[in-house]
Design an enzyme around this catalytic site. Structure first.
Site, short mmCIF file in Angstrom:
data_model
loop_
_atom_site.label_atom_id
_atom_site.label_comp_id
_atom_site.label_asym_id
_atom_site.label_seq_id
_atom_site.Cartn_x
_atom_site.Cartn_y
_atom_site.Cartn_z
N LYS A 9 0.81 -1.29 -0.09
CA LYS A 9 0.14 -0.01 0.03
C LYS A 9 0.97 1.25 -0.11
CE LYS A 9 -4.13 -2.11 2.23
NZ LYS A 9 -5.02 -2.13 3.31
N TYR A 27 -12.53 -1.90 -4.09
CA TYR A 27 -12.95 -2.36 -2.68
C TYR A 27 -14.53 -2.04 -2.64
CZ TYR A 27 -8.76 -2.13 0.09
OH TYR A 27 -7.37 -2.41 0.68
N ARG A 70 -2.68 -14.27 4.20
CA ARG A 70 -3.45 -13.53 5.46
C ARG A 70 -2.67 -13.63 6.65
NH1 ARG A 70 -7.29 -10.02 4.41
NH2 ARG A 70 -7.71 -10.47 6.48
N THR A 82 -5.91 -6.91 10.65
CA THR A 82 -5.97 -5.67 9.86
C THR A 82 -5.34 -4.56 10.98
OG1 THR A 82 -8.10 -6.41 9.17
CG2 THR A 82 -7.99 -4.27 9.07
N ARG A 111 2.03 -6.60 9.14
CA ARG A 111 1.43 -5.52 9.87
C ARG A 111 2.16 -5.08 11.24
NH1 ARG A 111 -4.50 -7.00 7.55
NH2 ARG A 111 -4.35 -5.53 5.79
N ASN A 117 -1.91 -0.15 6.82
CA ASN A 117 -1.46 -1.24 7.45
C ASN A 117 -0.86 -1.96 6.42
OD1 ASN A 117 -3.74 -1.97 5.68
ND2 ASN A 117 -4.83 -2.78 7.32
N HIS A 145 -2.37 -5.58 1.43
CA HIS A 145 -3.57 -6.08 1.07
C HIS A 145 -3.37 -7.54 0.77
CE1 HIS A 145 -7.49 -6.79 -0.75
NE2 HIS A 145 -7.04 -7.41 -1.55
N GLU A 197 -9.87 -10.22 -7.82
CA GLU A 197 -8.97 -9.06 -7.71
C GLU A 197 -7.72 -9.31 -8.62
OE1 GLU A 197 -9.86 -8.56 -2.85
OE2 GLU A 197 -7.97 -9.57 -3.43
P1 ADP Z 1 -8.17 -6.44 5.65
O1 ADP Z 1 -7.45 -5.61 4.63
O2 ADP Z 1 -7.42 -7.19 6.86
O3 ADP Z 1 -8.78 -7.65 4.95
P2 ADP Z 1 -10.65 -5.07 5.80
O4 ADP Z 1 -10.97 -5.83 4.39
O5 ADP Z 1 -11.69 -5.28 6.82
O6 ADP Z 1 -9.37 -5.45 6.33
O7 ADP Z 1 -10.65 -3.70 5.12
C1 ADP Z 1 -9.84 -3.38 4.13
C2 ADP Z 1 -9.07 -2.21 4.54
O8 ADP Z 1 -9.68 -0.80 4.94
C3 ADP Z 1 -8.12 -2.53 5.69
O9 ADP Z 1 -6.72 -2.84 5.21
C4 ADP Z 1 -7.69 -0.95 6.18
O10 ADP Z 1 -6.65 -0.32 5.20
C5 ADP Z 1 -8.76 -0.21 5.87
N1 ADP Z 1 -9.83 -0.41 7.25
C6 ADP Z 1 -10.52 -1.43 7.71
N2 ADP Z 1 -11.01 -1.11 9.06
C7 ADP Z 1 -10.93 0.27 9.13
C8 ADP Z 1 -11.25 1.19 10.21
N3 ADP Z 1 -11.97 0.68 11.18
N4 ADP Z 1 -10.77 2.30 9.93
C9 ADP Z 1 -10.17 2.85 8.92
N5 ADP Z 1 -9.85 2.08 7.98
C10 ADP Z 1 -10.03 0.76 7.91
MG MG Z 2 -10.33 -7.43 3.07
#
Ligand code: ADP
Ligand code: MG
Length: 137
Positions: free
Chosen positions: A9, A49, A85, A91, A102, A112, A115, A126
């Site tokens: 990212k 997204y 993962r 996350t 992370r 973070n 992805h 994707e």
């Molecule tokens: P992951 O990337 O672990 O699969 P999610 O799919 O839930 O997590 O969320 C996508 C992305 O959105 C996260 O990697 C992060 O960059 C962002 N994100 C997730 N939850 C939050 C939150 N509560 N506040 C701000 N950004 C968030």
């Molecule tokens: Mg996700």
């Protein structure tokens, strides 16, 4: 063999830690079968997204992901989706396990660093969103 989709990212590209992430990918036993650096537009991020479009952080997330270049990758190994993962970590970097990307490099729950596809269905959407067949070697 399974393939998954990964992004390094903008927060990681900005901090010049893409090499550290790629080293962890290779040390984790993944084969990099596709890789490119791109600058996503806001609407390209929104399309990627789309599953999160109702979430409160969607606008911020799309701004973050389009604020600078990213590195997109396709990774291959047995159990690639779940293993990537695991290597990414939770996350929220504050909750991520020791030794994960992370935990080591993440800045915040939003910034973070990486992805990863969360299921075979996600990977199937994707990977072709970013790569055509000729780019996967
Ligand atoms: P992951 O990337 O672990 O699969 P999610 O799919 O839930 O997590 O969320 C996508 C992305 O959105 C996260 O990697 C992060 O960059 C962002 N994100 C997730 N939850 C939050 C939150 N509560 N506040 C701000 N950004 C968030
Ligand atoms: Mg996700």
């Amino acid at each position: 063999m399974e393939r998954t989709f990964a992004i390094i990212k903008p927060d990681a590209v900005e901090r010049n830690v893409t090499g550290k992430v790629i080293a962890m990918i290779e040390e984790g036993g993944f084969k990099i079968v596709g890789m490119k650096k791109i600058l996503l537009s806001k609407s390209q991020v929104e399309g990627f997204y789309y599953v999160h479009k109702e979430r409160p952080f969607f606008g911020d997330l799309c701004a973050f992901m389009s604020r600078g270049p990213v590195i997109t990758l396709v990774l291959e190994k047995e159990n690639a989706i779940a293993d990537w993962r695991t290597l990414m970590g939770a996350t929220n970097p504050a909750n991520a396990a020791e030794g994960t990307i992370r935990k080591s490099l993440g800045v915040s729950i939003e910034e973070n660093t990486v992805h990863g596809s969360d299921s075979p269905e996600s990977a199937s959407f994707e990977i072709p969103y970013f790569f055509n067949q000729l780019e996967l070697v």
